[in-house]
Write an enzyme that holds these catalytic residues in place. Structure first.
Site, PDB file in Angstrom:
ATOM      1  CB  THR A   1      -0.914   0.014   1.240  1.00  0.00           C
ATOM      2  OG1 THR A   1      -1.689  -1.176   1.256  1.00  0.00           O
ATOM      3  CG2 THR A   1      -1.818   1.223   1.231  1.00  0.00           C
TER       4      THR A   1
ATOM      5  CE1 TYR B   1     -16.747  -0.410  -5.701  1.00  0.00           C
ATOM      6  CE2 TYR B   1     -16.631  -2.258  -7.217  1.00  0.00           C
ATOM      7  CZ  TYR B   1     -17.245  -1.109  -6.786  1.00  0.00           C
ATOM      8  OH  TYR B   1     -18.358  -0.645  -7.440  1.00  0.00           O
TER       9      TYR B   1
ATOM     10  CE1 TYR C   1      -2.204  -4.559   5.755  1.00  0.00           C
ATOM     11  CE2 TYR C   1      -1.750  -4.194   3.433  1.00  0.00           C
ATOM     12  CZ  TYR C   1      -1.937  -3.702   4.707  1.00  0.00           C
ATOM     13  OH  TYR C   1      -1.861  -2.348   4.937  1.00  0.00           O
TER      14      TYR C   1
ATOM     15  NE  ARG D   1      -5.056   1.929   2.092  1.00  0.00           N
ATOM     16  CZ  ARG D   1      -4.374   3.069   1.922  1.00  0.00           C
ATOM     17  NH1 ARG D   1      -3.706   3.599   2.927  1.00  0.00           N
ATOM     18  NH2 ARG D   1      -4.372   3.684   0.757  1.00  0.00           N
TER      19      ARG D   1
ATOM     20  CE  LYS E   1       0.960  -4.097   7.056  1.00  0.00           C
ATOM     21  NZ  LYS E   1       1.288  -3.301   5.845  1.00  0.00           N
TER      22      LYS E   1
ATOM     23  CB  ILE F   1       4.614  -5.019   7.724  1.00  0.00           C
ATOM     24  CG1 ILE F   1       5.118  -6.475   7.709  1.00  0.00           C
ATOM     25  CG2 ILE F   1       4.707  -4.393   6.331  1.00  0.00           C
ATOM     26  CD1 ILE F   1       4.321  -7.403   6.811  1.00  0.00           C
TER      27      ILE F   1
END
Length: 294
Positions: free
Chosen positions: A46, A109, A135, A140, A164, A206
């Site tokens: 990202t 999305y 992740y 997000r 993560k 991370i």
């Protein structure tokens, strides 16, 4: 064996003024990271603006990073997508390029049910031989990997080995640690939660903060790994004003600004990201000065 312990930098992708990738400045950032004891490099995540790189650029940036690092630290390639087919393709290309592992974000999305997440991650992992880090970043993606799903994946898919965790939900992460009982490595995905997550058995972070403070972030994690949580908590608290500034606007807007202030010439952002607002940039400068990096 874990992919890494300590602090992995979610490294930015420097851009030229015309918006193309600036490989020379990427090399400078990689050398800065390695010199300052970063424990691994996450490329095309990202923070690396992977979502606005073309597939060709994405693969080229991974290859370039692998070649420049030259096995000095692990290179973890961000290859996730909201399309399983694309995630498989990018992951296979990362494996060909010599990456040490891949980082697979939850589909965004279109999202997915927990069953859909299982199938998405299993199909992607089964297509490669590299270790995979899931992740989880619901803020997000609008999609949350439940602890039960993460544990099912880790126990049933041999190369899904880590997660993560950037849900921000410490209760959920504690539940994950309890259910997993060591079957999946946990890394913090939030710089303001390194100590809490490592106190639950996490192996590191991370990190966005590592872009500008790699040695300090490494040292914070090392204090946790050494069991010195009093020292680690002090370091975590001292870093909080800077961390807050690095997330005062959408990542990686502030961290690119910080790197530019430090003279690294990370360049502009790709649209729809825009330059940092002056008021926020001024606070960022002050917090960088307080932290001793500007």
């Amino acid at each position: 064996m874990s992919i890494f312990t300590g602090a992995a930098v979610a490294i930015v992708t420097p851009m030229n003024s015309d918006g193309s990738v600036n490989y020379e400045k990427l090399d400078n950032l990689i050398e800065f990271q390695i010199k300052n004891n970063t424990d691994a490099i996450v490329i095309c995540g990202t923070t690396g603006e992977a979502s606005t790189l073309s597939h060709e650029e994405h693969i080229d940036v991974i290859k370039h990073c692998v070649d420049t690092v030259n096995k000095r630290v692990p290179v973890i390639a961000g290859t996730g997508s909201n399309s399983t087919e694309t995630a498989i393709y990018l992951s296979q290309e990362a494996e060909k390029a010599g990456a040490d592992a891949v980082l697979l974000v939850t589909p965004y999305y279109n999202k997915a049910t927990q069953k859909g997440l299982y199938v998405h991650f299993k199909d992607t992992a089964d297509a490669i031989n590299l270790p995979c880090i899931l992740y989880n970043v619901p803020s997000r993606t609008g999609c949350n990997i439940l602890p039960e799903t993460a544990v099912k994946l880790a126990t049933e898919v041999k190369n899904i080995v880590a997660i993560k965790e950037a849900s921000g939900n410490i209760s959920q992460i504690a539940k994950l640690a309890q259910l997993a009982n060591g079957c999946i490595d946990i890394y913090s995905g939030n710089d303001d939660q390194i100590v809490p997550i490592m106190s639950l058995g996490g192996l590191g972070v991370i990190s966005v903060l590592s872009n500008v403070a790699p040695q300090q972030t490494h040292d914070l994690c090392q204090a946790c790994l050494d069991g010195d949580y009093k020292k680690a908590a002090k370091m975590q608290i001292e870093a909080l004003p800077l961390i807050d500034s690095l997330f005062s606007e959408v990542n990686p807007i502030p961290v690119k600004k910080a790197l530019n202030l430090m003279g690294f010439e990370a360049g502009p952002l790709r649209k729809p990201l825009t330059e940092m607002e002056d008021a926020n940039a001024n606070i960022l400068k002050e917090n960088m000065k307080e932290y001793g990096i500007y």
